[in-house]
Scaffold this motif. Structure first.
Motif, PDB file in Angstrom:
ATOM      1  N   ARG A 150       0.919  -1.232  -0.452  1.00 29.89           N
ATOM      2  CA  ARG A 150      -0.340   0.124  -0.134  1.00 29.89           C
ATOM      3  C   ARG A 150       0.319   0.886  -0.420  1.00 29.89           C
ATOM      4  NH1 ARG A 150      -3.716   2.706  -1.533  1.00 29.89           N
ATOM      5  NH2 ARG A 150      -4.493   4.464  -0.576  1.00 29.89           N
ATOM      6  N   ALA A 151       1.997   1.625   0.166  1.00 24.13           N
ATOM      7  CA  ALA A 151       3.108   2.296   0.400  1.00 24.13           C
ATOM      8  C   ALA A 151       3.657   3.085  -0.375  1.00 24.13           C
ATOM      9  CB  ALA A 151       3.892   2.683   1.489  1.00 24.13           C
ATOM     10  N   LEU A 152       4.241   1.672  -1.213  1.00 21.52           N
ATOM     11  CA  LEU A 152       4.651   1.579  -2.865  1.00 21.52           C
ATOM     12  C   LEU A 152       2.485   2.160  -3.710  1.00 21.52           C
ATOM     13  CD1 LEU A 152       5.926  -1.966  -2.420  1.00 21.52           C
ATOM     14  CD2 LEU A 152       7.567   0.953  -2.313  1.00 21.52           C
ATOM     15  N   ALA A 153       2.346   1.757  -3.834  1.00 24.15           N
ATOM     16  CA  ALA A 153       1.591   2.337  -4.014  1.00 24.15           C
ATOM     17  C   ALA A 153       1.048   3.874  -4.436  1.00 24.15           C
ATOM     18  CB  ALA A 153      -0.010   1.117  -4.459  1.00 24.15           C
ATOM     19  N   GLN A 154       0.641   3.865  -2.801  1.00 20.31           N
ATOM     20  CA  GLN A 154       0.204   5.372  -2.175  1.00 20.31           C
ATOM     21  C   GLN A 154       1.845   6.761  -3.351  1.00 20.31           C
ATOM     22  OE1 GLN A 154      -2.466   6.447  -0.716  1.00 20.31           O
ATOM     23  NE2 GLN A 154      -1.556   8.536  -1.266  1.00 20.31           N
ATOM     24  N   ALA A 155       2.484   6.389  -3.299  1.00 20.28           N
ATOM     25  CA  ALA A 155       3.861   6.764  -3.101  1.00 20.28           C
ATOM     26  C   ALA A 155       3.509   7.185  -4.960  1.00 20.28           C
ATOM     27  CB  ALA A 155       5.580   6.380  -3.330  1.00 20.28           C
ATOM     28  N   VAL A 156       3.311   6.378  -5.936  1.00 23.32           N
ATOM     29  CA  VAL A 156       2.985   6.268  -7.349  1.00 23.32           C
ATOM     30  C   VAL A 156       2.163   7.383  -7.057  1.00 23.32           C
ATOM     31  CG1 VAL A 156       2.283   5.093  -8.888  1.00 23.32           C
ATOM     32  CG2 VAL A 156       3.807   4.391  -7.979  1.00 23.32           C
ATOM     33  N   HIS A 157       1.286   7.300  -6.327  1.00 23.14           N
ATOM     34  CA  HIS A 157      -0.149   8.164  -6.127  1.00 23.14           C
ATOM     35  C   HIS A 157       0.304   9.270  -6.178  1.00 23.14           C
ATOM     36  CE1 HIS A 157      -3.775   9.753  -4.631  1.00 23.14           C
ATOM     37  NE2 HIS A 157      -4.639   9.958  -5.796  1.00 23.14           N
ATOM     38  N   ASP A 158       0.995   9.640  -5.007  1.00 25.17           N
ATOM     39  CA  ASP A 158       0.609  10.957  -5.034  1.00 25.17           C
ATOM     40  C   ASP A 158       2.142  11.914  -5.446  1.00 25.17           C
ATOM     41  OD1 ASP A 158      -0.896  10.618  -2.456  1.00 25.17           O
ATOM     42  OD2 ASP A 158       0.990   9.949  -0.892  1.00 25.17           O
ATOM     43  N   ALA A 159       2.874  10.465  -6.438  1.00 23.24           N
ATOM     44  CA  ALA A 159       3.557  11.590  -6.822  1.00 23.24           C
ATOM     45  C   ALA A 159       3.369  12.129  -8.318  1.00 23.24           C
ATOM     46  CB  ALA A 159       4.720  10.702  -8.232  1.00 23.24           C
ATOM     47  N   GLY A 160       1.909  12.290  -8.732  1.00 24.40           N
ATOM     48  CA  GLY A 160       0.868  13.133  -9.812  1.00 24.40           C
ATOM     49  C   GLY A 160       1.739  12.654 -11.072  1.00 24.40           C
ATOM     50  N   ALA A 161       0.882  13.226 -11.894  1.00 26.43           N
ATOM     51  CA  ALA A 161       0.726  12.677 -13.309  1.00 26.43           C
ATOM     52  C   ALA A 161       2.066  12.257 -14.126  1.00 26.43           C
ATOM     53  CB  ALA A 161      -0.016  13.452 -14.352  1.00 26.43           C
ATOM     54  N   GLU A 162       3.173  13.493 -13.623  1.00 26.61           N
ATOM     55  CA  GLU A 162       4.780  13.199 -15.047  1.00 26.61           C
ATOM     56  C   GLU A 162       4.947  12.033 -14.824  1.00 26.61           C
ATOM     57  OE1 GLU A 162       5.408  14.065 -18.340  1.00 26.61           O
ATOM     58  OE2 GLU A 162       3.169  15.361 -18.035  1.00 26.61           O
ATOM     59  N   PRO A 163       5.415  11.885 -13.339  1.00 27.50           N
ATOM     60  CA  PRO A 163       6.333  10.842 -12.897  1.00 27.50           C
ATOM     61  C   PRO A 163       5.864   9.333 -13.203  1.00 27.50           C
ATOM     62  CG  PRO A 163       5.988  12.677 -11.322  1.00 27.50           C
ATOM     63  CD  PRO A 163       4.692  12.899 -12.095  1.00 27.50           C
ATOM     64  N   GLN A 164       3.993   9.586 -13.287  1.00 32.12           N
ATOM     65  CA  GLN A 164       3.245   8.931 -13.456  1.00 32.12           C
ATOM     66  C   GLN A 164       3.302   7.686 -14.498  1.00 32.12           C
ATOM     67  OE1 GLN A 164      -0.870   9.261 -12.252  1.00 32.12           O
ATOM     68  NE2 GLN A 164      -0.485   9.658  -9.895  1.00 32.12           N
ATOM     69  N   LEU A 165       3.156   8.795 -15.705  1.00 30.53           N
ATOM     70  CA  LEU A 165       3.782   9.032 -16.962  1.00 30.53           C
ATOM     71  C   LEU A 165       5.003   7.761 -17.805  1.00 30.53           C
ATOM     72  CD1 LEU A 165       2.024   8.647 -19.711  1.00 30.53           C
ATOM     73  CD2 LEU A 165       3.058  11.213 -19.969  1.00 30.53           C
ATOM     74  N   GLY A 166       5.994   8.619 -17.020  1.00 28.28           N
ATOM     75  CA  GLY A 166       6.896   8.442 -16.689  1.00 28.28           C
ATOM     76  C   GLY A 166       7.552   6.855 -16.314  1.00 28.28           C
ATOM     77  N   LEU A 167       6.886   6.184 -15.343  1.00 30.66           N
ATOM     78  CA  LEU A 167       6.721   5.028 -14.637  1.00 30.66           C
ATOM     79  C   LEU A 167       6.172   3.642 -16.154  1.00 30.66           C
ATOM     80  CD1 LEU A 167       6.895   3.183 -12.832  1.00 30.66           C
ATOM     81  CD2 LEU A 167       5.037   3.690 -11.541  1.00 30.66           C
ATOM     82  N   VAL A 168       4.980   4.347 -16.364  1.00 29.57           N
ATOM     83  CA  VAL A 168       4.688   3.823 -17.716  1.00 29.57           C
ATOM     84  C   VAL A 168       5.085   3.639 -18.519  1.00 29.57           C
ATOM     85  CG1 VAL A 168       2.411   2.959 -18.898  1.00 29.57           C
ATOM     86  CG2 VAL A 168       1.981   4.403 -16.668  1.00 29.57           C
ATOM     87  N   ARG A 169       5.647   4.264 -19.256  1.00 31.84           N
ATOM     88  CA  ARG A 169       7.544   4.312 -20.394  1.00 31.84           C
ATOM     89  C   ARG A 169       7.913   4.133 -19.889  1.00 31.84           C
ATOM     90  NH1 ARG A 169       6.198  10.717 -21.628  1.00 31.84           N
ATOM     91  NH2 ARG A 169       4.013  10.559 -22.921  1.00 31.84           N
ATOM     92  N   ALA A 170       8.551   3.754 -18.634  1.00 31.01           N
ATOM     93  CA  ALA A 170       9.633   2.741 -17.591  1.00 31.01           C
ATOM     94  C   ALA A 170       9.388   1.213 -18.717  1.00 31.01           C
ATOM     95  CB  ALA A 170      10.225   3.309 -16.542  1.00 31.01           C
ATOM     96  N   HIS A 171       8.609   0.795 -18.403  1.00 31.16           N
ATOM     97  CA  HIS A 171       8.011  -0.382 -18.738  1.00 31.16           C
ATOM     98  C   HIS A 171       8.137  -1.209 -20.924  1.00 31.16           C
ATOM     99  CE1 HIS A 171       6.010  -0.313 -15.524  1.00 31.16           C
ATOM    100  NE2 HIS A 171       6.449  -1.762 -15.095  1.00 31.16           N
ATOM    101  N   PRO A 172       8.611  -2.281 -20.800  1.00 29.13           N
ATOM    102  CA  PRO A 172       9.025  -2.444 -22.168  1.00 29.13           C
ATOM    103  C   PRO A 172       7.512  -3.243 -22.757  1.00 29.13           C
ATOM    104  CG  PRO A 172       9.646  -4.551 -20.670  1.00 29.13           C
ATOM    105  CD  PRO A 172       8.836  -3.377 -19.483  1.00 29.13           C
TER     106      PRO A 172
END
Length: 593
Positions: free
Chosen positions: A50-72
């Protein structure tokens, strides 16, 4: 294997290193989660997740999009060049993507290109699936094709949800955790889903309606499972309910009652209702294996019918248990002309014995039910469990507006008596009215122009109203306002209307003491408490009429869709549900000791 003790004792840098690879090329998530670590450290793996998911949620749109783009890409260039991370290599290999045929590989490449063009980020899917053992390529490709049609904002959210599922499975691997009971319950659903009514089996669809051969096979299989798991008594009662009793240390002690239904809607999902049967069966299995008796009896019922698919009657199973089986239903005929009485005779059931199935509420402590949420809320919030505060009260109407059919080309716009246009105003009014009040919903689910023609102004329109709210008062105010608005619309337009109330069910607020027991159970797992109403009806609302009740919801996948083949749950969420039920039983045992 990693342990929580090791992780909690680690420095920030060590913490990030230990969680390397959980989120693809994104160490910032572990860094942010470290800041969310409780003073006493993470007490459970779900709390860490839950803490890891919360960290993603709190990061905002740009880091979230970067996370998706980090996947192959799936079966993409990185797989071909063997530059995937070890985790991704393992996952794509388990799903068989490394063994694609040339045709499959070419099709996936086309999908990857189309997806990237539309969304600007790669398609992300937890290819190890809800059970964790890997999905088949056919299922992956079908999901890819379906999600390509999503709106961009929805698809970004779906990608993030899949990323959290990938992270959950990877954490399980790191910690050597296997959701054994979750797997068991998940597998039981698969095994029961082989039974489906004729006409649907050939299409690969799940449909189990009251007292068909498939329905009876389900009942027999559930009873056999109860016997195998250690229930002291099992039977199929006079209405088709499957009843199992696990006696307490004193067989005469009052019982806790639980259960849900095993019938389905047409072309439905595998978990609606059935989860509430299998989870408590798993609890009994564990009690029996431990040789443990509770200071109260535990009765589990697989209710025979809740959905109202074969006959125009609902809650046949739970209705019989509270003494509300209407014998007039016996003469109803299904679409093939088979009456309920005839169906019961075919199943070897005696309608004369149904009245004797009514329970004495004084012999029960209460009723609890676990159920898949059947909605998107828990899924969107990345929460595995939710505590139900109330089952919404509902009212339904069948409505008819009558205007004047006339030629579409020769009738001026200001001289029309258009029944469909009037109904359209009603649809928009109900949407606006229901949106104005929290936890109120209004739906026009059926809308038709009988004998309509492309070149005729509609002279008649039929539509339904379905209004639900957490209290009867809010529901009734919306219904009264809507009917008044229909009258005003019709008077202004010079058309007539009539409305027939076809169903009314009272709201069923959770009993405070039982709701608090669910809350303590969920809290003990290290999960946040999220309270929510149920917009759908459940067997618990029938038991509510005679004893205290409370429900627990489990998150559904695919945006929480239900009454649909895409309905799904994960083994990890199911494990948490079983554990929560076990905690509730332990809590109640301490109270009753």
């Amino acid at each position: 294997m990693l342990s929580l003790d090791t992780l909690n004792a680690a420095s920030k840098a060590e913490f990030v290193t230990l969680l390397d690879g959980v989120y693809e090329h994104s160490p910032w998530i572990a860094e942010a989660a470290h800041a969310l670590k409780p003073a006493g450290g993470f007490q459970s793996l779900p709390q860490l997740k839950r803490a890891l998911a919360q960290a993603v949620h709190d990061a905002g749109a740009e880091p979230q999009l970067g996370l998706v783009r980090a996947h192959p890409e799936l079966a993409g260039k990185a797989m071909v060049s063997k530059t995937l991370t070890a985790e991704s290599t393992n996952e794509q290999g388990k799903a068989g993507l490394t063994d694609c045929s040339p045709e499959e590989f070419a099709h996936i490449q086309q999908l990857n290109a189309a997806y990237n063009t539309k969304f600007g980020f790669p398609f992300v899917m937890a290819v190890r699936g809800p059970r964790g053992q890997g999905l088949h390529r056919r299922e992956i490709i079908a999901t890819f094709e379906r999600r390509l049609g999503h709106p961009a904002d929805y698809e970004l959210a779906e990608a993030l949800r899949n990323i959290h599922r990938i992270a959950e499975i990877r954490l399980n691997d790191k910690f050597g955790v296997e959701p054994t009971l979750g797997n068991l319950v998940w597998d039981w659903h698969e095994q029961l889903s082989v039974h489906t009514d004729p006409g649907y089996a050939e299409l690969g669809q799940l449909t189990v309606t009251y007292l068909t051969d498939a329905h009876r096979a389900c009942a027999a299989q559930i009873r056999t499972l109860m016997d195998e798991c250690g229930f002291d008594e099992t039977r199929i009662d006079a209405v088709g309910n499957v009843v199992g009793v696990y006696h307490g240390s004193d067989p005469a002690a009052r019982r806790l009652l639980t259960g849900s239904h095993y019938d389905t809607v047409r072309n439905g999902g595998k978990y609606d209702g059935r989860l509430g049967i299998f989870v408590p069966i798993a609890c009994v299995r564990e009690l029996h294996r431990a040789g443990r008796r509770l200071p109260f009896g535990f009765e589990v019922i697989g209710f025979a019918e809740e959905e109202g698919q074969r006959y125009k009657a609902t809650f046949l199973g739970s209705g019989a248990v509270i003494g509300q089986f209407d014998t007039r239903w016996l003469d109803q005929a299904d679409a093939h002309g088979i009456t309920m009485r005839q169906a019961m005779a075919h199943a070897g059931l005696d309608p004369a014995k149904i009245a004797a199935e009514a329970r004495d509420p004084s012999k029960y402590l209460g009723f609890v039910e676990v159920h898949i949420e059947q909605g998107p809320v828990l899924n969107e919030m990345d929460l595995p469990l939710g505590i139900v505060t109330s089952i919404n009260g509902s009212v339904r109407y069948q409505c008819e507006i009558t205007g004047m059919a006339s030629h579409a080309g020769t009738t001026p716009m200001d001289r029309r008596r258009d029944a469909a246009a009037a109904a359209a105003e009603v649809v928009l009014y109900l949407e606006k009215r229901a949106t104005s009040v929290p936890d109120l919903v209004g739906t026009v689910g059926m809308l038709q122009v009988p004998n309509g023609s492309i070149n005729v102004v509609p002279g008649r329109c039929l539509f339904s109203l379905d209004i639900r709210a957490t209290t009867n008062e809010v529901r009734d105010e919306c219904a009264a306002d809507t009917l008044a608005e229909i009258a005003a619309i019709c008077e202004r337009r010079g058309v007539a209307f009539k409305a027939e109330e076809t169903m009314r069910a009272a709201a069923a607020p959770s009993d405070p003491a039982w709701q608090q027991r669910w809350e303590r159970a969920v809290d003990s797992l290290g999960l946040p408490l999220f309270r929510m109403p149920s917009g759908a009806g459940h067997d618990a609302m029938k038991l509510h009429e005679v004893m205290p009740q409370a429900m627990l919801f489990v998150r559904g996948l695919n945006a929480g869709i239900s009454h649909n083949p895409l309905e799904s749950i994960t083994n990890d969420d199911t494990e948490l549900c079983v554990q929560a039920f076990q905690r509730l039983l332990d809590d109640l045992a301490k109270e009753q000791a």
